[in-house]
Write a protein that holds these residues in place. Structure first.
Motif, PDB file in Angstrom:
ATOM      1  N   ALA A 308       0.484  32.480  -7.380  1.00  0.00           N
ATOM      2  CA  ALA A 308      -0.581  33.128  -6.603  1.00  0.00           C
ATOM      3  C   ALA A 308      -1.921  32.426  -6.780  1.00  0.00           C
ATOM      4  O   ALA A 308      -2.819  32.578  -5.956  1.00  0.00           O
ATOM      5  N   ALA A 309      -2.030  31.627  -7.839  1.00  0.00           N
ATOM      6  CA  ALA A 309      -3.308  30.943  -8.070  1.00  0.00           C
ATOM      7  C   ALA A 309      -3.389  29.629  -7.294  1.00  0.00           C
ATOM      8  O   ALA A 309      -4.463  29.065  -7.135  1.00  0.00           O
ATOM      9  N   ALA A 337      -0.496  36.413 -11.894  1.00  0.00           N
ATOM     10  CA  ALA A 337      -1.608  37.311 -11.566  1.00  0.00           C
ATOM     11  C   ALA A 337      -2.667  37.280 -12.659  1.00  0.00           C
ATOM     12  O   ALA A 337      -3.844  37.561 -12.404  1.00  0.00           O
ATOM     13  N   LEU A 340      -5.781  35.317 -11.868  1.00  0.00           N
ATOM     14  CA  LEU A 340      -6.583  35.659 -10.692  1.00  0.00           C
ATOM     15  C   LEU A 340      -7.736  36.603 -11.047  1.00  0.00           C
ATOM     16  O   LEU A 340      -7.602  37.451 -11.927  1.00  0.00           O
ATOM     17  N   ASN A 341      -8.854  36.439 -10.324  1.00  0.00           N
ATOM     18  CA  ASN A 341      -9.931  37.424 -10.458  1.00  0.00           C
ATOM     19  C   ASN A 341      -9.677  38.563  -9.470  1.00  0.00           C
ATOM     20  O   ASN A 341      -8.842  38.430  -8.566  1.00  0.00           O
ATOM     21  N   GLN A 344      -9.453  37.661  -5.797  1.00  0.00           N
ATOM     22  CA  GLN A 344      -8.232  36.937  -5.406  1.00  0.00           C
ATOM     23  C   GLN A 344      -7.033  37.883  -5.360  1.00  0.00           C
ATOM     24  O   GLN A 344      -6.171  37.763  -4.491  1.00  0.00           O
ATOM     25  N   LEU A 345      -7.022  38.817  -6.315  1.00  0.00           N
ATOM     26  CA  LEU A 345      -5.919  39.787  -6.354  1.00  0.00           C
ATOM     27  C   LEU A 345      -5.866  40.606  -5.081  1.00  0.00           C
ATOM     28  O   LEU A 345      -4.799  40.816  -4.497  1.00  0.00           O
ATOM     29  N   SER A 358       2.875  39.054 -13.684  1.00  0.00           N
ATOM     30  CA  SER A 358       2.652  37.879 -14.518  1.00  0.00           C
ATOM     31  C   SER A 358       3.907  37.717 -15.365  1.00  0.00           C
ATOM     32  O   SER A 358       4.160  38.523 -16.259  1.00  0.00           O
TER      33      SER A 358
END
Ligand SMILES: Nc1nc2c(ncn2[C@@H]2O[C@H](COP(=O)(O)OP(=O)(O)OP(=O)(O)O)[C@@H](O)[C@H]2O)c(=O)[nH]1
Ligand SMILES: [Mg+2]
Length: 455
Positions: A308-309, A337, A340-341, A344-345, A358
């Motif tokens: 996701a990043a 996850a 992510l900040n 972004q989440l 994660s």
């Protein structure tokens, strides 16, 4: 295959050294044969369901100290006279005793022959006999429960009741044939339609239950796939709760597939970790990618994992589109996850089939397990539901359904009684195949040859 005038013998417990082995005799001469080599009480004078200690002797030579269990037919598994010898489990002793019984007139049993006799003698119907094999092969609570339910006749009772109702109509329609000139209708067409609708509904439900029944019996092939470095192997390890697959920051770490079974609430999921999908840089990696694609098309469930990043929306959409295969349920897992900040989440897609986890920090793994389970089970597993687990039953049910659809079409198209009668008979035939009211030697051979010897 169907000759049961002779007495058969086989080892009923697994081969190999152990505390006790059970040798089983079944047939008209079982008690006489056992008695001829037993030193102890006269077995021919003992009551059924009794156990006797003594020894087995070949002439003067004692082979073993044993316990003999007596079952006088028809109160036995096969409904024949059955004797079970519990002896010491040495390969030598077992072989000597079996050879001795054969010398005294028994013959070696073929695979499944005891259960075949139980079926032929009316102790079990065919679907129950098949359930015996399933029960022996069961390896999880769910598969054991389904087999046990089938063994107890849940499946057959339901089908038998349906079949009887159809038989009634078939005979009314036959009667019409006898009065063909007078143009009478004994079988009320509306009632017949209603019954056929009712049966089709139940047959349809049984057909549908196969997907889950099969999942319970054989497990669910579940592929974990995605781009290199997405965290597939880390996820496999997190799901299994052990360091099974090699994890590294180098893309292309997993080259071959890795398979492990994960049991979620009684259902076995065969998890398959695969090589990351990308333009391969060498021939070995190319083979790995091809194998991944092959595994996906053979699976029932695809757990697509992405980083996701790293991934872009375009890449994500193109992956999902290219991996979606007919008949394969896809779960979408947004991994990493933890990197992510919050912004972004929240930008990640939030739909029912997307799970944000994660793998490295083992976050939301239980939620994913739950999704995996419910995607296979849906809402079908209520406990008392009859599930079809056998491909032979599925095929017979499908053929029944086809015949019933023809019956319905026939009633609406007002075809003559003789054609209607033919289609109903077809339906009866296929329903009968399941419980064994209708059998052929080929069918029996096929079913029972898959059993182990001694069962
Ligand atoms: N921060 C973070 N790192 C992760 C997570 N999951 C995996 N990683 C890291 O990502 C890297 C790749 O992980 P793998 O599990 O080997 O990835 P893979 O998808 O199996 O990769 P290939 O086998 O090469 O296709 C490793 O350095 C992992 O430690 C996660 O949830 N968070
Ligand atoms: Mg890997």
């Amino acid at each position: 295959m169907t000759d049961n005038t002779d007495t058969i013998v086989a080892l009923a417990t697994p081969n190999g050294v152990g505390a006790i082995a059970v040798i089983r005799l079944s047939g008209p001469d079982a008690i006489t044969i056992a008695n001829s080599v037993f030193k102890g009480k006269d077995l021919s004078k003992q009551a059924s369901h009794t156990i006797h200690s003594g020894s087995i002797a070949d002439g003067d030579l004692i082979l073993d100290e044993v316990l003999v269990s007596l079952f006088v037919g028809p109160r036995s598994y096969t409904r024949e006279n059955v004797v079970e010898i519990s002896c010491h489990a040495s390969g030598y002793i077992i072989e000597s005793i079996i050879k001795l019984f054969i010398k005294k007139g028994a013959r070696s049993a073929k695979p499944g022959e005891f259960t075949l006799r139980a079926f032929l003698n009316g102790q079990l119907d065919l679907s129950q006999a098949e359930a015996v094999a399933d029960l022996i092969a069961s390896n999880s609570k769910a598969s054991q429960q389904v087999a046990l339910q089938q063994l107890r006749g849940g499946f057959s009772t339901q089908l038998q009741a349906l079949r009887e109702q159809l038989v009634n109509f078939a005979s009314l329609i036959e009667l019409e044939l006898d009065f063909a000139e007078e143009d009478v209708e004994f079988a009320n067409r509306d009632q017949l339609k209603k019954l056929i609708h009712e049966i089709t509904k139940i047959v349809g439900r049984l057909i549908q239950s196969f997907e889950l029944g099969n999942a319970i019996k054989n497990g669910v092939n579940t592929v974990i796939a995605g781009r290199p470095n997405a965290g597939k192997s880390t996820l496999l390890n997190a799901l299994l709760n052990e360091e099974r697959a090699i994890v590294s920051h180098i893309p292309g770490t997993t080259r071959d597939t890795i398979e492990e079974v994960l049991n979620i609430q009684g259902i076995n999921f065969r998890l398959i970790d695969t090589a990351g999908i990308r333009e391969a840089t060498d021939a070995i990696e190319q083979i790995g990618v091809e194998r991944t694609m092959e595994k996906i098309s053979q699976s029932a469930l695809l757990v697509y994992v992405f980083d996701a990043a790293e991934i872009t929306v375009e890449e994500l959409n193109s992956d999902i589109e290219s991996l979606q295969k007919p008949g394969v349920t896809m779960l979408i897992v947004a991994n990493k996850a933890d990197l992510l900040n919050p912004e972004q989440l929240s930008a990640l897609p939030h739909t029912d089939r997307v799970i944000i986890i994660s793998a490295k920090e083992k976050r939301h793994i239980d939620e994913l397990k739950h999704k995996i389970y419910s995607s296979a089970v849906k809402d079908q597993l209520s406990g008392d539901e009859t599930l079809v687990t056998n491909i032979r039953h599925l095929e017979a049910l499908q053929k029944t359904e086809e015949a019933l659809v023809r019956v319905l079409g026939g009633i609406d198209g007002s075809i003559t009684s003789d054609f209607l009668s033919m289609d109903i008979k077809q339906g009866l035939h296929y329903l009968g195949e399941i419980t064994g009211v209708v059998t052929t030697d080929d069918l029996l051979e096929n079913i029972f040859s898959k059993f182990c010897i001694g069962k």
